[in-house]
Design a protein around this motif. Structure first.
Motif, short mmCIF file in Angstrom:
data_model
loop_
_atom_site.label_atom_id
_atom_site.label_comp_id
_atom_site.label_asym_id
_atom_site.label_seq_id
_atom_site.Cartn_x
_atom_site.Cartn_y
_atom_site.Cartn_z
N ARG A 186 0.84 -1.21 0.00
CA ARG A 186 0.00 0.00 0.00
C ARG A 186 0.87 1.25 0.00
O ARG A 186 0.57 2.23 -0.68
N PHE A 187 1.93 1.23 0.80
CA PHE A 187 2.86 2.36 0.82
C PHE A 187 3.48 2.55 -0.56
O PHE A 187 3.57 3.67 -1.07
N GLU A 188 3.89 1.46 -1.16
CA GLU A 188 4.50 1.52 -2.49
C GLU A 188 3.52 2.10 -3.51
O GLU A 188 3.89 2.93 -4.34
N SER A 189 2.25 1.72 -3.44
CA SER A 189 1.23 2.25 -4.35
C SER A 189 1.02 3.74 -4.13
O SER A 189 0.89 4.51 -5.08
N ALA A 190 0.98 4.15 -2.87
CA ALA A 190 0.80 5.57 -2.55
C ALA A 190 1.95 6.40 -3.08
O ALA A 190 1.75 7.46 -3.70
N ILE A 191 3.17 5.93 -2.87
CA ILE A 191 4.34 6.65 -3.36
C ILE A 191 4.34 6.68 -4.89
O ILE A 191 4.70 7.68 -5.50
N SER A 192 3.90 5.61 -5.50
CA SER A 192 3.84 5.55 -6.96
C SER A 192 2.89 6.61 -7.51
O SER A 192 3.20 7.28 -8.50
N ILE A 193 1.75 6.80 -6.85
CA ILE A 193 0.79 7.82 -7.29
C ILE A 193 1.39 9.21 -7.13
O ILE A 193 1.39 10.02 -8.06
N ARG B 142 -2.85 13.43 -16.28
CA ARG B 142 -2.69 13.32 -14.82
C ARG B 142 -4.05 13.44 -14.11
O ARG B 142 -4.31 12.71 -13.15
N LEU B 143 -4.90 14.35 -14.56
CA LEU B 143 -6.22 14.50 -13.94
C LEU B 143 -7.06 13.24 -14.11
O LEU B 143 -7.75 12.81 -13.18
N LYS B 144 -6.99 12.62 -15.29
CA LYS B 144 -7.73 11.38 -15.52
C LYS B 144 -7.24 10.28 -14.57
O LYS B 144 -8.04 9.53 -14.01
N ASN B 145 -5.93 10.21 -14.40
CA ASN B 145 -5.37 9.21 -13.49
C ASN B 145 -5.81 9.48 -12.05
O ASN B 145 -6.15 8.55 -11.31
N LEU B 146 -5.82 10.74 -11.65
CA LEU B 146 -6.25 11.08 -10.29
C LEU B 146 -7.73 10.80 -10.10
O LEU B 146 -8.16 10.43 -9.01
N GLU B 147 -8.52 10.94 -11.16
CA GLU B 147 -9.94 10.58 -11.09
C GLU B 147 -10.09 9.07 -10.89
O GLU B 147 -10.88 8.63 -10.05
N VAL B 148 -9.33 8.30 -11.64
CA VAL B 148 -9.37 6.84 -11.52
C VAL B 148 -8.99 6.42 -10.10
O VAL B 148 -9.58 5.51 -9.54
N GLY C 185 -9.55 8.06 -7.51
CA GLY C 185 -10.55 8.56 -6.56
C GLY C 185 -10.08 9.77 -5.77
O GLY C 185 -10.66 10.09 -4.73
N LEU C 186 -9.06 10.46 -6.26
CA LEU C 186 -8.52 11.62 -5.56
C LEU C 186 -9.11 12.94 -6.07
O LEU C 186 -9.13 13.93 -5.35
N VAL C 187 -9.57 12.95 -7.31
CA VAL C 187 -10.09 14.16 -7.93
C VAL C 187 -11.43 13.86 -8.57
O VAL C 187 -11.65 12.77 -9.10
N SER C 188 -12.34 14.83 -8.48
CA SER C 188 -13.62 14.70 -9.18
C SER C 188 -13.71 15.81 -10.23
O SER C 188 -13.13 16.88 -10.08
#
Length: 108
Positions: free
Chosen positions: A9-16, A53-59, A61-64
């Motif tokens: 989970r930490f690795e995924s968070a850092i990756s984002i 980047r915005l599309k990725n952040l939407e996927v 669940g960080l940005v709407s």
């Protein structure tokens, strides 16, 4: 021999957060909803890359993304509750950078 294992989970968070421009986009959206053109201007990123980047952040669940049916159409991006929960992290990075990162030389 003791081998440390990085939490997935930490690795995924850092990756984002480590994707180029993503941290700056999140930091900018902490101030509230913004239009695409505002983000492009303030951050200094190309439209194509910002869109990606915005599309990725939407996927993630960080940005709407909200589309307002006006003429011309108005689209705003804002952090979700999940995205807003990154505020303490971003604040700590800001504090750390003020203490430990040397300011870049001014350009003429």
């Amino acid at each position: 021999m003791d081998t440390s294992v990085i939490c997935p989970r930490f690795e995924s968070a850092i990756s984002i957060l480590s994707q180029r421009w993503t941290g700056l986009i999140i930091y900018q959206l902490l101030s509230g909803p913004q239009r695409f053109s505002q983000l492009t201007e303030v951050i200094g990123i190309s439209g194509r890359l910002l869109s990606e980047r915005l599309k990725n952040l939407e996927v993630q669940g960080l940005v709407s993304r909200t589309v307002y049916p006006e003429t011309p159409v108005r689209i705003e991006y804002e952090l979700t509750e999940k995205g807003k929960s990154l505020k303490p992290v971003m604040d700590e990075i800001q504090s750390w950078s003020q203490e430990w990162i040397e300011a870049p030389p001014e350009t003429k």
